[in-house]
Design an enzyme around this catalytic site. Structure first.
Site, mmCIF file in Angstrom:
data_model
loop_
_atom_site.group_PDB
_atom_site.id
_atom_site.type_symbol
_atom_site.label_atom_id
_atom_site.label_comp_id
_atom_site.label_asym_id
_atom_site.label_seq_id
_atom_site.Cartn_x
_atom_site.Cartn_y
_atom_site.Cartn_z
ATOM 1 N N GLU A 1 0.823 -1.208 0.000
ATOM 2 C CA GLU A 1 0.000 0.000 0.000
ATOM 3 C C GLU A 1 0.859 1.260 0.000
ATOM 4 O O GLU A 1 1.594 1.504 0.959
ATOM 5 C CB GLU A 1 -0.899 0.005 1.239
ATOM 6 C CG GLU A 1 -1.756 1.257 1.377
ATOM 7 C CD GLU A 1 -2.516 1.297 2.682
ATOM 8 O OE1 GLU A 1 -3.429 2.136 2.797
ATOM 9 O OE2 GLU A 1 -2.196 0.505 3.589
ATOM 10 N N GLU B 1 -11.716 3.210 5.871
ATOM 11 C CA GLU B 1 -10.609 3.515 6.765
ATOM 12 C C GLU B 1 -10.518 5.036 6.937
ATOM 13 O O GLU B 1 -9.603 5.685 6.427
ATOM 14 C CB GLU B 1 -9.295 2.953 6.215
ATOM 15 C CG GLU B 1 -8.171 2.980 7.244
ATOM 16 C CD GLU B 1 -6.837 2.517 6.687
ATOM 17 O OE1 GLU B 1 -6.190 1.678 7.320
ATOM 18 O OE2 GLU B 1 -6.451 3.014 5.608
#
Length: 259
Positions: free
Chosen positions: A143, A240
């Site tokens: 990520e 998130e």
């Protein structure tokens, strides 16, 4: 409409971690994710998932001393054995919790280490992790993180991530595309999603600025969600974000989509 997963590290923080599963289910979520499970025994988490009919779609490999500010160790040449031990621990949790993908945080680049060594360490660690995860039928994700929120983070752009994945050369290694981080660094969200969708195994969201819920910032979420649907993305989108007030109050964006 995409399928959303509640990130229990950032949502429902009004209650202790193991109580957040019930809150997520009550709010209508069928899936959850979180950063780390390692403060709890796998069975305690498994019980919460089963009791509330939830699927766990993602958690991270161990990432060093989080409380002390570490954000991953995969690019640290002096901590390779620690990283590899962490892979084994993560696989044990993933098997117990039915998780099909694990995210590897690259970490902050340690001072005094040259760029070639950082990349070589990261690539070799990813090859090791991908092989271990493949044996357990688990995907490995990496990520990019924006360097404004985490100064010094090694992996910051989609292009850098794809180059590293190409070098790793593992069929079970993919990009985790966080819309918030990508917007801060490179923009071009719709075009990047279209271009890289075959390489993306998980998407996460938050609005910008502020990293709050959709509808609080500059992004056109109705368009993006329709775009993701048109592209045929079949995975979950992890929520998130930091609720601007309470988690439940901030979920109005999901209710508007449902209507």
């Amino acid at each position: 409409m995409p399928t959303f997963a509640a990130n229990l590290t950032m949502l429902f923080t009004e209650v202790p971690f193991l109580d957040r599963f019930e809150r997520a289910a009550r709010a209508g979520f069928k899936a959850v994710e979180f950063l780390f499970p390692y403060d709890h025994e796998p069975q305690a988490i498994r019980e919460q998932l089963d009791t509330h009919g939830l699927t766990l779609v993602l958690h991270n490999l161990p990432a060093g001393d989080w409380a002390a500010g570490e954000r991953g160790i995969a690019c640290h040449p002096d901590r390779v054995q620690e990283f590899r031990d962490g892979v084994g621990r993560a696989v044990r949790y993933a098997k117990a919790l039915g998780v099909g993908q694990l995210n590897c945080l690259a970490g902050k680049a340690p001072a005094g280490v040259d760029a070639a060594t950082l990349r070589r360490t990261f690539v070799e660690n990813l090859r090791f992790a991908a092989k271990e995860l493949e044996a357990a039928d688990i995907n490995l994700l990496i990520e990019p993180i924006n360097p404004f929120d985490i100064p010094g983070f090694y992996l910051t752009t989609s292009a850098q991530a794809i180059g590293i994945l190409d070098e790793v050369g593992a069929a079970n290694a993919f990009l985790q595309y966080d819309i918030y981080h990508a917007q801060r660094v490179e923009g071009e969200i719709a075009a990047t999603l279209q271009k890289l969708l075959p390489r993306i195994a998980h998407i996460q969201l938050a609005d910008n600025p502020g990293r709050n819920e959709p509808g609080t910032g500059e992004l056109n979420w109705p368009f993006l969600f329709q775009h993701i649907d048109r592209l045929g993305y079949e995975g979950h989108i992890g929520c998130e974000y930091k609720p601007a007030t309470t988690t439940e109050a901030g979920l109005a964006w999901m209710q508007r989509l449902a209507r």
